[in-house]
Write a protein that holds these residues in place. Structure first.
Motif, short mmCIF file in Angstrom:
data_model
loop_
_atom_site.label_atom_id
_atom_site.label_comp_id
_atom_site.label_asym_id
_atom_site.label_seq_id
_atom_site.Cartn_x
_atom_site.Cartn_y
_atom_site.Cartn_z
N UNK A 11 0.83 -1.20 0.00
CA UNK A 11 0.00 0.00 0.00
C UNK A 11 0.87 1.26 0.00
N UNK A 12 1.92 1.22 0.83
CA UNK A 12 2.81 2.38 0.94
C UNK A 12 3.48 2.67 -0.40
N UNK A 13 3.91 1.62 -1.10
CA UNK A 13 4.58 1.81 -2.39
C UNK A 13 3.60 2.43 -3.39
N UNK A 14 2.37 1.95 -3.36
CA UNK A 14 1.35 2.49 -4.25
C UNK A 14 1.14 3.99 -4.01
N UNK A 17 4.00 6.06 -5.35
CA UNK A 17 3.97 6.33 -6.79
C UNK A 17 2.96 7.42 -7.13
N UNK A 18 1.81 7.35 -6.48
CA UNK A 18 0.80 8.37 -6.71
C UNK A 18 1.36 9.75 -6.38
N UNK A 19 2.00 9.82 -5.21
CA UNK A 19 2.55 11.10 -4.77
C UNK A 19 3.62 11.58 -5.74
N UNK A 20 4.46 10.66 -6.22
CA UNK A 20 5.52 11.06 -7.13
C UNK A 20 4.92 11.66 -8.40
N UNK A 21 3.82 11.08 -8.86
CA UNK A 21 3.20 11.61 -10.08
C UNK A 21 2.65 13.01 -9.83
N UNK A 22 2.01 13.17 -8.68
CA UNK A 22 1.45 14.49 -8.36
C UNK A 22 2.56 15.52 -8.24
N UNK A 272 14.01 21.69 -7.36
CA UNK A 272 14.22 21.58 -5.92
C UNK A 272 12.88 21.42 -5.20
N UNK A 273 11.91 22.25 -5.60
CA UNK A 273 10.59 22.16 -4.97
C UNK A 273 10.00 20.76 -5.17
N UNK A 274 10.07 20.30 -6.41
CA UNK A 274 9.57 18.97 -6.74
C UNK A 274 10.21 17.89 -5.87
N UNK A 275 11.52 17.94 -5.81
CA UNK A 275 12.25 16.92 -5.07
C UNK A 275 11.91 16.99 -3.59
N UNK A 276 11.80 18.21 -3.06
CA UNK A 276 11.49 18.35 -1.63
C UNK A 276 10.10 17.81 -1.32
N UNK A 277 9.14 18.13 -2.21
CA UNK A 277 7.79 17.62 -1.99
C UNK A 277 7.81 16.10 -1.97
N UNK A 278 8.57 15.53 -2.89
CA UNK A 278 8.66 14.07 -2.95
C UNK A 278 9.30 13.52 -1.67
N UNK A 279 10.39 14.14 -1.25
CA UNK A 279 11.09 13.63 -0.05
C UNK A 279 10.21 13.77 1.18
N UNK A 280 9.55 14.93 1.32
CA UNK A 280 8.66 15.13 2.48
C UNK A 280 7.52 14.11 2.46
N UNK A 281 6.98 13.87 1.26
CA UNK A 281 5.89 12.90 1.17
C UNK A 281 6.36 11.51 1.54
N UNK A 282 7.59 11.19 1.11
CA UNK A 282 8.14 9.87 1.46
C UNK A 282 8.26 9.73 2.98
N UNK A 283 8.64 10.82 3.63
CA UNK A 283 8.71 10.77 5.09
C UNK A 283 7.35 10.41 5.68
#
Lengths: 305, 332
Positions: A11-14, A17-22, A272-283
């Motif tokens: 579920x977490x992986x799914x 991926x959704x978050x990465x697309x957004x 940078x913004x993109x990457x940070x959003x992704x990293x924060x979401x991963x957290x």
């Protein structure tokens, strides 16, 4: 238990991926990235050549695939502003943010849980009222204001603590308090409500009927059950602290990832913004997953569902 | 003569409520000998459960408890310090509750919960405690007892959970066991089994038992003594044979009419009911609380009702033979 963990992991992986697309598509929601990159004085031709150079002319899904493959290798491209790899920028800043986040949530839990338990043991007592006051105050005070008040008192008037920077452990005391106090009220109220609920349950009466001492009844029998929703909440708060400490980092000039996010947004530094959003979401995703596992360990009923 | 294991005199429980004081239990007396079974019967709200919690010292903080005497084998449980009560609870007196579905802690295994009381009260090792738990699980009729120790409450059915609760109460071989409607929440088919089990184990271990129940059929089978509670008062108490053969309070007779009796109740006849509801116990309660529902009520019932005793058979009614005084109509 293993099946439960695997399910949650899937579920977490799914979700990841959704978050990465957004977060990838944010680039296109913010307007024409080529135009932004080229600057205000650029001609139409310049913009077109930049569009080609950065590959913005390709179909969006292809771009996403490209970006995702790089992102999985922790390569987020180059910062438009710093002209440095985004990944190294983030790694540099993450230490401060993680230190602050861990200290913040620890501070919040260490104050909120004992206060919540004490308030639940004696509802409407002085302790309960003090706890209620503290939580209402915490909820009502904006972080930036509370941070400034602390700076005025402890850094400027008393001179006990450094007002800004991150060069020593003492620098982290005030930011920790401000960040932790923000998370404290919700955790405290949830602990109190959970304990009140559990303490009136039949199995607590059973424990007392066995002759269990009050401390054992409270902590072994009651808190173990009452803490379960608190774990989930704390995980979300922790994710928030790692991603959302922008305000606190700005006030205390802690150059962490939150501060970087603020700078990058201000400078339209999209990679940078993109990457940070992704990293924060991963957290968020990682902490929610960990909270699920911890809860399954605490509550055997969850394992089988 | 042997001293009673448990002796209660004038136990009174008051609960402060919005509109005054709720006199939930009003001056009840009883004695219980070792190995004896006392059944407390009465309808919901008559104070049965509160009485049992009062004996265990498990009442909520808001309930005021007073008594002339509450003695458990030489210990005054009315004035005993919390520590002394804790030492008794689970060790020498144990309780089985009404709700097996919620009376076990969902976070711990059956094994953990079974061994807890033993580990708290006796100096035994973890392994010995587990062996004892297995022995008792087998005794209460649970198969594959060893593997049950690692299971959690949610993995067991209600009947199994109640068996676990019984095993748990028996871990320290208590001298007194209080069972508060232990079968109410269970399927009818296993109610009888559980009660039989409880009763047999009580006999086997020579435990005194207080069994709280609605079920007069059960009472007839297991009770040495019966106490009938109505509106917080013991209206009739005595040896089971006396209470069943010569029920002297109209309420007891009413209860007995509500159940079919083999050989006495005719096939097809309607079972009795007791019309009306239990009166409010808020504020002062004067006279016989049952008079509003009693077919034999008369003016004197509003005054204090003296205890009447025939040997050990006690009741509180001024006309136990149920004759209505001709000159007075039903009042109240």
């Amino acid at each position: 238990m293993l099946i439960f963990i695997l399910k949650r992991l899937g579920l977490a992986v799914l979700v990841a991926f959704t978050v990465s697309f957004i977060s990838f598509s944010l680039l296109f929601m913010a307007g024409d990235p080529a135009a932004a990159l080229a600057g205000e004085t650029a001609s139409g031709e310049d913009i077109e050549s930049i569009r080609k150079l950065y590959g913005f002319d390709r179909p969006m899904l292809v771009q996403y695939g490209d970006w995702l493959i790089s992102a999985l290798q922790f390569n987020f491209g180059e910062s438009y502003y710093f002209r440095l790899p985004v990944s190294s920028l983030i790694v540099d800043r993450l230490g401060v943010t993680m230190t602050l986040g861990v200290c913040g949530i620890t501070f919040a839990l260490l104050t909120a849980v004992p206060l919540g338990v004490a308030a639940a043991i004696r509802p409407n007592s002085i302790i309960d009222r003090v706890a209620l006051f503290l939580s209402v105050a915490g909820q009502a005070m904006p972080s930036f204001w509370f941070g400034l008040i602390l700076i005025v008192i402890f850094a400027i008037q008393l001179g006990w603590l450094p007002p800004s920077g991150a060069s020593s452990p003492a620098h982290f005391i005030m930011p920790t308090i401000v960040l932790g106090y923000y998370a404290m009220p919700a955790i405290m109220r949830l602990t109190r409500a959970g304990m009140l609920d559990v303490l009136s349950s039949d199995y607590i009466r059973t424990a007392r009927a066995k002759g269990a001492p009050e401390g054992r009844v409270l902590f072994r029998h009651a808190l173990r059950n009452a803490i379960i929703p608190v774990v989930s909440l704390a995980a979300v708060q922790m994710g928030f602290m790692l991603g959302g400490s922008i305000v606190v980092e700005s006030i205390f000039a802690l150059h962490g990832a939150g501060f970087l996010a603020w700078e990058s947004i201000a400078r339209n530094d999209l990679p940078t913004v993109q990457a940070l959003i992704l990293v924060f979401s991963m957290f968020y995703i990682v902490f929610t997953f960990l909270a699920d596992v911890l809860n399954a360990w605490l509550d055997p009923r969850m394992r089988s569902s | 003569m042997e001293n009673p294991l448990l002796s209660v005199r004038n136990l009174t429980l008051d609960i402060p409520v919005g509109g005054g004081t709720l006199h939930a239990v009003r001056g009840i007396d009883f004695d219980l000998m070792r190995g004896e079974t006392l059944c407390i019967v009465g309808e919901s709200g008559s104070g049965k459960s509160l009485t049992s919690l009062a004996l265990m010292g498990l009442l909520g903080k808001t309930i005021r408890r007073s008594a002339d005497r509450m003695d458990f084998d030489g210990t005054d449980i009315l004035t005993a310090k919390p520590r002394a009560m804790r030492a008794l609870r689970g060790d020498r007196m144990a309780m089985i509750f009404q709700e097996p579905m919620t009376s076990l802690n969902p976070a711990y295994t059956i094994g953990d919960q079974l061994t807890e009381a033993l580990l708290l009260h006796k100096s035994v090792g973890r392994e010995a405690a587990r062996e004892r738990a297995i022995e008792l699980l087998e005794k209460v009729g649970i198969t594959a007892a060893r593997s049950r120790l690692g299971q959690y409450p949610h993995q067991l059915s209600g009947g199994l959970r109640q068996r676990v609760m019984i095993a748990m109460a028996l871990m320290c071989e208590p001298e007194l066991i209080i069972a508060d409607e232990p079968t109410t929440a269970l399927d009818v088919t296993i109610q009888a089994q559980i009660l039989r089990l409880l009763y047999d184990l009580g006999r086997e271990m020579n435990m005194a038992m207080i069994l709280i129940t609605h079920d007069l059929g059960v009472v007839a089978r297991v009770a040495d003594k019966v106490a009938v509670m109505y509106a917080g008062e013991l209206v009739e108490t005595g040896p089971a044979t006396d209470v069943f053969n010569t029920p002297s309070h109209p309420y007891t007779r009413g209860l007995l009419r509500c159940i079919p009796q083999p050989g006495k109740t005719e096939r097809g006849s309607t079972l009795g009911t007791i019309p009306g509801i239990v009166p409010s116990l808020i504020g002062d309660v004067q006279g016989c609380a049952f008079r509003t529902r009693c077919p034999f009520a008369q003016a004197e019932c509003k005054a204090d009702i003296p205890r009447r005793e025939e040997g050990t058979h006690m009741f509180r009614c001024i006309h136990p033979d149920g004759k209505r005084h001709a000159e007075e109509e039903v009042t109240a």
